[in-house]
Scaffold this motif. Structure first.
Motif, short mmCIF file in Angstrom:
data_model
loop_
_atom_site.label_atom_id
_atom_site.label_comp_id
_atom_site.label_asym_id
_atom_site.label_seq_id
_atom_site.Cartn_x
_atom_site.Cartn_y
_atom_site.Cartn_z
N ARG A 282 66.05 37.85 28.75
CA ARG A 282 66.52 37.83 27.36
C ARG A 282 66.86 39.22 26.83
N HIS A 283 66.42 40.26 27.52
CA HIS A 283 66.71 41.64 27.09
C HIS A 283 67.94 42.22 27.77
N SER A 284 68.58 41.45 28.64
CA SER A 284 69.78 41.94 29.33
C SER A 284 71.03 41.51 28.57
N PRO B 292 59.32 46.17 17.16
CA PRO B 292 59.36 44.75 17.48
C PRO B 292 60.56 44.42 18.36
N GLU B 293 60.53 43.24 18.93
CA GLU B 293 61.65 42.74 19.72
C GLU B 293 62.83 42.44 18.81
N GLY B 294 64.04 42.67 19.35
CA GLY B 294 65.26 42.22 18.69
C GLY B 294 65.65 42.98 17.44
N ASN C 20 70.52 39.84 24.98
CA ASN C 20 70.73 41.24 24.60
C ASN C 20 69.79 41.69 23.47
N LEU C 21 68.54 41.25 23.52
CA LEU C 21 67.54 41.63 22.52
C LEU C 21 66.83 42.91 22.97
N SER C 22 66.67 43.85 22.06
CA SER C 22 65.87 45.03 22.40
C SER C 22 64.43 44.55 22.67
N PRO C 23 63.79 45.12 23.69
CA PRO C 23 62.43 44.67 24.01
C PRO C 23 61.41 45.26 23.04
N PRO C 24 60.28 44.59 22.87
CA PRO C 24 59.21 45.18 22.07
C PRO C 24 58.63 46.37 22.83
N TYR D 238 71.01 48.76 20.47
CA TYR D 238 70.63 48.43 21.84
C TYR D 238 71.73 47.67 22.56
N PHE D 239 72.00 48.07 23.79
CA PHE D 239 72.87 47.32 24.70
C PHE D 239 72.07 47.15 25.98
N GLY D 240 71.68 45.94 26.27
CA GLY D 240 70.79 45.65 27.39
C GLY D 240 71.40 45.88 28.75
#
Length: 183
Positions: A43-45, A97-99, A50-54, A124-126
Motif C-alpha cells: 500500500r506504500h508503493s 502518521p500513515e498517508g 501510494n500512502l506515505s508509511p507511518p 510522498y511518491f512511493g
C-alpha cells in the motif's frame, strides 16, 4: 542487462553520506509498515495506494525540527531517485502518521513543509522500481536539526542538503526494500 537481485546503482551518494551530524545523541527511525525482511507493504508503493508509511523515531535533545529525505540509490539513473522530502517537523514530534496529504504545507504537523520529489509532485511518491530490475533499497533518512529551515516546496535537494550540513544534531538511515511484482 542487470541481474534481477542486484540492480545497477546510481553514481551519486545519498544524502546520509554527505551530512555529518555534530551532536552526541543517537536517533533511531522505525516503521511498522515493513515485514520481517524489511519489505515495505504494497500500500506504500506507487504501484498500489501510494500512502506515505507511518514513521516513529526517538527524540533528540535540542532538536528544533526534523527533516526526512527518502532516496533510492538503486534507480537506473545517474543520481538517486528522491521519493520524499519533508522538513520542519516539530522538535517535540516523535512520529508521522500513515498517508500524509501530498501538500506543500502540513498545518496539522506543525507547519512541516514537503518538497518536490523526482516524480515532479509535492510530497510522498512511493517505490515504483522497474519490473525486472530487482530489489530496490529505499533509504528513509531522518535528521534532527537545531533550527527551522526557511525553504518552500520548490527548494532543490542540493540546497536542503547544504542546510543539513550545518544544522544536523543527529541522523539515522532506515533502509526498506521493494521489488515490482512480476519481477
Amino acid at each position: 542487462m542487470p541481474h534481477a537481485s542486484s540492480p545497477d546503482h546510481s553514481g551519486q551518494a545519498i544524502t546520509m553520506q554527505k551530512v555529518q551530524p555534530y551532536g552526541e545523541d543517537s536517533l533511531v527511525l522505525t516503521t511498522p509498515a515493513t515485514d520481517q525482511d524489511g519489505r515495505l507493504a504494497d500500500r506504500h508503493s506507487a504501484y498500489h495506494d501510494n500512502l506515505s508509511p507511518p514513521l516513529i523515531w526517538t527524540p533528540v535533545k535540542g532538536a528544533a525540527v526534523y527533516a526526512i529525505i527518502v532516496e533510492d540509490p538503486d534507480a537506473p539513473r545517474e543520481r538517486p531517485f528522491v521519493h520524499w522530502l519533508i522538513w520542519n517537523i516539530p522538535g517535540e514530534a516523535t512520529s508521522l502518521p500513515e498517508g500524509l496529504a501530498n501538500e506543500a504545507s502540513l498545518g496539522l504537523i506543525g507547519g512541516a513543509v514537503q518538497g518536490t520529489n523526482d516524480n515532479g509532485t509535492v510530497g510522498y511518491f512511493g517505490p515504483r522500481p522497474p519490473v525486472g530490475h530487482g530489489v530496490h533499497h529505499y533509504h528513509f533518512q531522518i535528521f534532527a536539526l537545531v533550527e527551522r529551515l526557511p525553504f518552500d516546496e520548490k527548494t532543490p535537494l542540493a540546497d536542503l542538503v547544504n542546510a543539513l550540513k550545518g544544522d544536523a544534531l543527529a541522523s539515522d538511515d532506515l533502509i526498506v526494500t521493494y521489488e515490482a511484482a512480476g519481477a
